[in-house]
Design a protein around this motif. Structure first.
Motif, PDB file in Angstrom:
ATOM      1  N   ASN A 187      73.727  37.791  24.173  1.00 44.44           N
ATOM      2  CA  ASN A 187      74.185  39.371  24.135  1.00 44.44           C
ATOM      3  C   ASN A 187      73.002  40.253  23.794  1.00 44.44           C
ATOM      4  N   HIS A 188      72.033  39.649  24.513  1.00 49.00           N
ATOM      5  CA  HIS A 188      70.527  40.568  24.321  1.00 49.00           C
ATOM      6  C   HIS A 188      70.171  40.521  22.994  1.00 49.00           C
ATOM      7  N   LYS A 189      70.352  39.448  22.146  1.00 47.41           N
ATOM      8  CA  LYS A 189      69.630  39.341  21.078  1.00 47.41           C
ATOM      9  C   LYS A 189      69.069  37.910  20.952  1.00 47.41           C
ATOM     10  N   ILE A 190      67.815  37.648  20.304  1.00 41.93           N
ATOM     11  CA  ILE A 190      67.343  36.320  20.007  1.00 41.93           C
ATOM     12  C   ILE A 190      67.963  35.637  18.855  1.00 41.93           C
ATOM     13  N   ILE A 191      68.412  34.462  18.946  1.00 41.77           N
ATOM     14  CA  ILE A 191      68.927  33.663  17.950  1.00 41.77           C
ATOM     15  C   ILE A 191      68.057  32.742  17.432  1.00 41.77           C
ATOM     16  N   TYR A 192      67.703  33.116  16.105  1.00 41.48           N
ATOM     17  CA  TYR A 192      66.502  32.286  15.489  1.00 41.48           C
ATOM     18  C   TYR A 192      67.172  30.958  14.585  1.00 41.48           C
ATOM     19  N   LYS A 193      66.601  30.181  14.249  1.00 43.26           N
ATOM     20  CA  LYS A 193      66.832  28.919  13.350  1.00 43.26           C
ATOM     21  C   LYS A 193      65.546  28.553  12.605  1.00 43.26           C
ATOM     22  N   THR A 194      65.683  28.598  11.011  1.00 43.31           N
ATOM     23  CA  THR A 194      64.750  28.045  10.499  1.00 43.31           C
ATOM     24  C   THR A 194      64.698  26.857  10.128  1.00 43.31           C
ATOM     25  N   ILE A 195      63.526  26.014  10.608  1.00 45.19           N
ATOM     26  CA  ILE A 195      63.322  24.742  10.693  1.00 45.19           C
ATOM     27  C   ILE A 195      62.626  24.081   9.340  1.00 45.19           C
ATOM     28  N   ALA A 196      61.838  25.211   8.860  1.00 45.47           N
ATOM     29  CA  ALA A 196      60.963  24.548   7.731  1.00 45.47           C
ATOM     30  C   ALA A 196      60.562  25.816   6.942  1.00 45.47           C
ATOM     31  N   ASP A 197      60.542  25.637   5.469  1.00 40.94           N
ATOM     32  CA  ASP A 197      60.212  26.623   4.665  1.00 40.94           C
ATOM     33  C   ASP A 197      59.457  26.378   3.563  1.00 40.94           C
ATOM     34  N   GLY A 198      58.298  26.876   3.313  1.00 40.97           N
ATOM     35  CA  GLY A 198      57.300  26.396   2.595  1.00 40.97           C
ATOM     36  C   GLY A 198      57.811  26.345   0.931  1.00 40.97           C
ATOM     37  N   SER A 199      58.696  27.355   0.889  1.00 41.06           N
ATOM     38  CA  SER A 199      59.075  27.515  -0.778  1.00 41.06           C
ATOM     39  C   SER A 199      59.964  26.053  -1.141  1.00 41.06           C
ATOM     40  N   THR A 200      60.279  25.525  -0.095  1.00 38.70           N
ATOM     41  CA  THR A 200      60.980  24.190  -0.383  1.00 38.70           C
ATOM     42  C   THR A 200      60.299  22.610   0.007  1.00 38.70           C
ATOM     43  N   SER A 201      59.141  23.068   0.468  1.00 42.07           N
ATOM     44  CA  SER A 201      58.073  21.954   0.806  1.00 42.07           C
ATOM     45  C   SER A 201      58.535  21.368   2.229  1.00 42.07           C
ATOM     46  N   GLY A 202      59.033  22.239   3.166  1.00 41.20           N
ATOM     47  CA  GLY A 202      59.410  22.101   4.557  1.00 41.20           C
ATOM     48  C   GLY A 202      58.326  21.603   5.312  1.00 41.20           C
TER      49      GLY A 202
END
Length: 279
Positions: A112-127
């Motif tokens: 629907n003309h929007k980018i769908i992001y997914k977080t796969i790593a987060d430095g605050s949780t040692s990703g």
């Protein structure tokens, strides 16, 4: 531990738990291949060269325990985050841990003309960012800076959908005839998008362009693609462009839905359900 990772030149201590804990016994440590990793009399393991070896701890009454040690080269990389708080990254050979201020996102779809992001790593949780995965790095501080991504030994993989692609070397991006190619940057100069940071066509009409090594680009099917998107995922097409920043603050929000106060700085906003550009 059954497995331990150590960088070349790095030293880690292996801890052995005896049962009962007050048992009096002498422990002998040995590496099956000291040319890969050496081990001291107290269980300190030092990486020597890339490879895998086994460290064996043996007690004087014949009991033993083993730990598989993976030695990897430390190829930590510095990444420049743009003042908008974003950058792209890719490495085909190594996995990386993130500093606590950064997270890593992939693009799973454009809907629907929007980018769908997914977080796969987060430095605050040692990703960990797995090797061979192109990502967009996001700074929680949303400001420019140089950050160090530390290489690490990891077998983590991401095998799901990702519209981001990358190369270790400086490359010429060539989309197929059914795709648009995008790079992460500010919008084209001289347009209403010049102050919007996000994904924009990297070449004429979404065609070929050159990109530096260890960076990422995005490929989107033409039937789903727009001229560009803000980094938050919104399509950059706007319903109105205004030159005055004095919009009604009671009904104006930013792209994250937060109410903003007048006067407004340059950028894209939502007013009465429609996108407007303040120049």
């Amino acid at each position: 531990p059954d497995n331990q990772a150590v960088a070349i030149g790095e030293t880690v201590r292996l801890n052995l738990t005896l049962t009962p804990t007050d048992a009096e016994t002498r422990i002998t440590w040995k590496s099956s291949d000291p040319k890969i990793a050496s081990v001291s009399l107290t269980g300190d393991v030092t990486g020597v060269k890339e490879g895998t070896t086994t460290v064996i701890a043996t007690t004087d009454n014949g009991l033993s325990a083993e730990c598989r040690v993976n030695v990897y080269a430390d190829v930590s990389r510095s990444v420049n985050i743009a003042k908008a708080g974003y950058a792209t990254f890719y490495d085909s050979e190594n996995a990386f841990t993130l500093p606590k201020e950064l997270s890593a996102q992939i693009v799973t779809d454009v809907y629907n003309h929007k980018i769908i992001y997914k977080t796969i790593a987060d430095g605050s949780t040692s990703g960990v960012v797995p090797k061979d995965v192109a990502v967009m790095l996001v700074s929680s501080k949303k400001k420019a800076g140089v950050y160090t991504l530390k290489s690490t030994y990891s077998t983590d993989e991401y095998t799901g959908s990702n519209l981001l692609h990358g190369s270790d070397d400086k490359s010429f991006v060539r989309p197929s005839s059914n795709e648009y190619a995008y790079k992460l940057a500010y919008g084209p100069a001289g347009t209403g998008w010049s102050n919007v940071f996000g994904w924009f066509w990297g070449g004429d009409n979404g065609g070929p362009f050159q990109i530096e090594g260890h960076r990422a680009w995005m490929l989107v099917p033409k039937e789903a693609g727009a001229r560009g998107y803000s980094a938050e995922g919104e399509e950059t097409d706007v319903d109105n462009i205004v030159t005055t920043p004095d919009l009604d603050s009671d009904c104006t929000t930013d792209l994250q839905g937060r109410r903003v106060k007048s006067p407004l700085s340059k950028g894209v906003y939502i007013r009465n359900g429609k996108k407007v550009m303040v120049k």
